[in-house]
Write an enzyme that holds these catalytic residues in place. Structure first.
Site, mmCIF file in Angstrom:
data_model
loop_
_atom_site.group_PDB
_atom_site.id
_atom_site.type_symbol
_atom_site.label_atom_id
_atom_site.label_comp_id
_atom_site.label_asym_id
_atom_site.label_seq_id
_atom_site.Cartn_x
_atom_site.Cartn_y
_atom_site.Cartn_z
ATOM 1 N N LYS A 135 2.150 -9.712 6.762
ATOM 2 C CA LYS A 135 1.244 -8.965 7.626
ATOM 3 C C LYS A 135 0.968 -7.618 6.962
ATOM 4 C CE LYS A 135 0.750 -6.109 10.552
ATOM 5 N NZ LYS A 135 -0.188 -4.908 10.576
ATOM 6 N N GLU A 161 13.076 -0.680 5.729
ATOM 7 C CA GLU A 161 12.965 0.493 4.865
ATOM 8 C C GLU A 161 12.077 1.466 5.618
ATOM 9 O OE1 GLU A 161 11.765 3.247 2.998
ATOM 10 O OE2 GLU A 161 10.554 1.966 1.695
ATOM 11 N N CYS A 182 7.871 7.460 1.428
ATOM 12 C CA CYS A 182 9.074 7.649 2.233
ATOM 13 C C CYS A 182 10.168 8.419 1.502
ATOM 14 C CB CYS A 182 9.604 6.293 2.701
ATOM 15 S SG CYS A 182 9.774 5.117 1.347
ATOM 16 N N GLU A 187 9.405 13.816 9.444
ATOM 17 C CA GLU A 187 8.657 13.261 8.322
ATOM 18 C C GLU A 187 7.167 13.491 8.548
ATOM 19 O OE1 GLU A 187 8.839 9.314 5.565
ATOM 20 O OE2 GLU A 187 8.678 8.977 7.718
#
Length: 499
Positions: A195, A270, A304, A401
């Protein structure tokens, strides 16, 4: 006619790909989905293509196709044939490297030097895992005591594929993240339903055609575009899926875990990061200035492992900040097809507004802006590389973040490594980090103290095909890349035979 992008042309193969229908790949065929969406070039706002999307019904068809392939031709294939097929996949990918590179540039916005590197790394990764197929091995171990006391016995272990894997891919490095999930899964003998992100569907769709051209059996790789709340949710919940691998935000990762509870499928995650960068007083600033700058600004900060929390020792703080500001101001913002571009656009207008919100909040919180802090006055989602000083760990700038080109610098006065590590580890994340020093002892002592799954010394984000990567804490579960990435798609079965 080849379409221009901000004055730059794309290859004929890329133009032809954009002009074709973009449907779902299920059981070896391109089929219509239940809906349609459009994807845009974030550097210009230009609509690139319309693409079909799916939901629960399409996911169900794809999972059933993957199950049939797992129990059929793919599951019965010899390891030698599977190895050869993955090597062929790598060769076909390499032959279409320009297409894959340009699609990630125009769909994601990344500069050419990053897109070209990631495409080459993807080919390398498929070859790496193709070579690992024949090294999948079990062990022989001592049999149970109560059986061995009565007769001779043999106990050994088998490594077997988990089964059908659902793989949910983010938008920030779309081709690379798809391959780092797909390659080890196929090497292990699993079949997959991928996906992609609805923000960046194109390189995954091109990869789907490459899979067909390489001759993989129908149903081994299925691709369902769609939004997370529909296609992603259905994939995570599906009882026919044995494992979910997800890369994305920590908040979405929590929802993936909840959705996977129905059949207790294996889950690897992750997730987010807020990586510390520690610059000691003896650091070589000729290395540290460009290295620390790119730790934050690589891929527009939309990665990330970005090193966005800079802990600069007071002895070098001012010189480091001066160099970082000069580097930021020297970066060339523009379209990724321009080879001179060193920073591209952010992924969308909505994400750009989010990043600008953090910048304005940092100003209100008393941080000092020393570079950037503005959008470019032009089409596209461009934010200048931004640096704040005078930061502390209480600020959202240091804790959350941002996923944008925003650096927060905190001055540290102490030489005590435990105290520095306490600052670096004051975060729920633990994905990456780096230490900059000329002292060998300091480097390794500090690397040991940083609570992250990946730490670099005098560089940042030193990831590689053979190097395990993953996070501590809220940065995720499990590891990708390397042998650990293959192990994530294998079960261990113990067998005891009474002789």
């Amino acid at each position: 006619m080849i379409q221009p992008f901000d004055g730059h042309a794309i290859a004929p193969e890329t133009a032809a790909f954009l002009a074709r229908p973009h449907r779902l790949l299920i059981n070896g065929a391109w089929v219509d989905g239940a809906g349609e969406m459009e994807t845009r070039d974030p550097a210009t706002g230009l609509v690139l293509a319309q693409f079909h999307t799916g939901g629960a019904a399409e996911v169900d068809r794809a999972v059933k196709a993957a199950r049939a392939a797992f129990e059929g031709p793919w599951g019965r294939m010899t390891v030698a044939d599977r190895t050869a097929m993955l090597h062929k996949l790598a060769r076909v990918m390499d032959a279409h490297a320009t297409l894959l590179t340009e699609l990630d540039i125009i769909d994601n916005g990344m500069p050419h030097f990053i897109a070209g590197l990631t495409t080459a790394n993807c080919v390398e990764m498929v070859d790496y895992y193709a070579g690992a197929v024949m090294r999948i091995a079990g062990t022989t171990i001592a049999p149970p005591r109560h059986i061995a006391a009565e007769t001779e016995a043999l106990t050994y272990t088998l490594r077997e594929p988990i089964g059908v894997a659902g793989q949910i891919v983010p938008w920030n490095v779309p081709l690379s993240t798809a391959i780092l999930k797909l390659a080890p899964a196929l090497a292990a003998g699993c079949t997959v339903v991928v996906k992609p992100s609805e923000e960046t569907p194109l390189s995954a769709l091109a990869l789907g055609q490459i899979v067909l051209d390489a001759g993989l059996p129908a149903g081994v790789v299925n691709i369902i575009n769609g939004v997370g709340a529909q296609a992603g949710q259905a994939l995570a919940e599906h009882p026919g899926v044995d494992k979910i691998s997800f890369t994305g935000s920590t908040a979405t990762g929590r929802r993936i875990v909840q959705a996977a509870l129905g059949n207790l499928k294996k889950v690897s995650l992750e997730l987010g990061g807020k990586s510390p960068v520690v610059v000691m007083p003896d650091a070589d600033l000729s290395l540290a200035i460009p290295g620390v700058a790119m730790a934050t600004f690589f891929l527009q900060g939309q990665n990330c492992m970005a090193g966005t929390r800079i802990f600069a020792h007071a002895a070098i703080h001012d010189e480091l900040v001066e160099g970082l500001a000069a580097f930021a101001c020297s970066m060339t913002l523009g379209h990724g097809l321009d080879f001179a571009t060193t920073q591209g656009p952010l992924i969308s207008a909505a994400h750009t507004e989010k990043v600008m919100g953090y910048i304005e909040r940092a100003k209100a919180d008393g941080a000092t802006l020393v570079a950037g802090g503005e959008r470019l006055d032009r089409a596209g989602n461009f934010v200048k590389p931004t640096i704040f000083t005078g930061c502390d760990n209480a600020m959202p700038l240091m804790r959350e973040e941002i996923f944008g080109p925003v650096m927060a610098v905190q001055r540290i006065e102490t030489d005590d490594l435990d105290a520095i590590a306490a600052l670096a580890n004051d975060t729920p994340f633990g994905l990456s980090g780096s230490v900059w020093t000329r002292d060998l002892s300091t480097a390794h002592r500090m690397a040991k103290r940083i609570r992250s799954g990946h730490v670099s010394i005098n560089c940042h984000g030193a990831v590689g095909t053979n190097i395990p990567f993953g996070g501590y804490g809220q940065s995720g579960w499990g590891r990708e890349f390397g042998q650990e990435g293959l192990d994530a798609y294998l079960e261990t079965k113990a067998v005891t035979a009474r002789l």
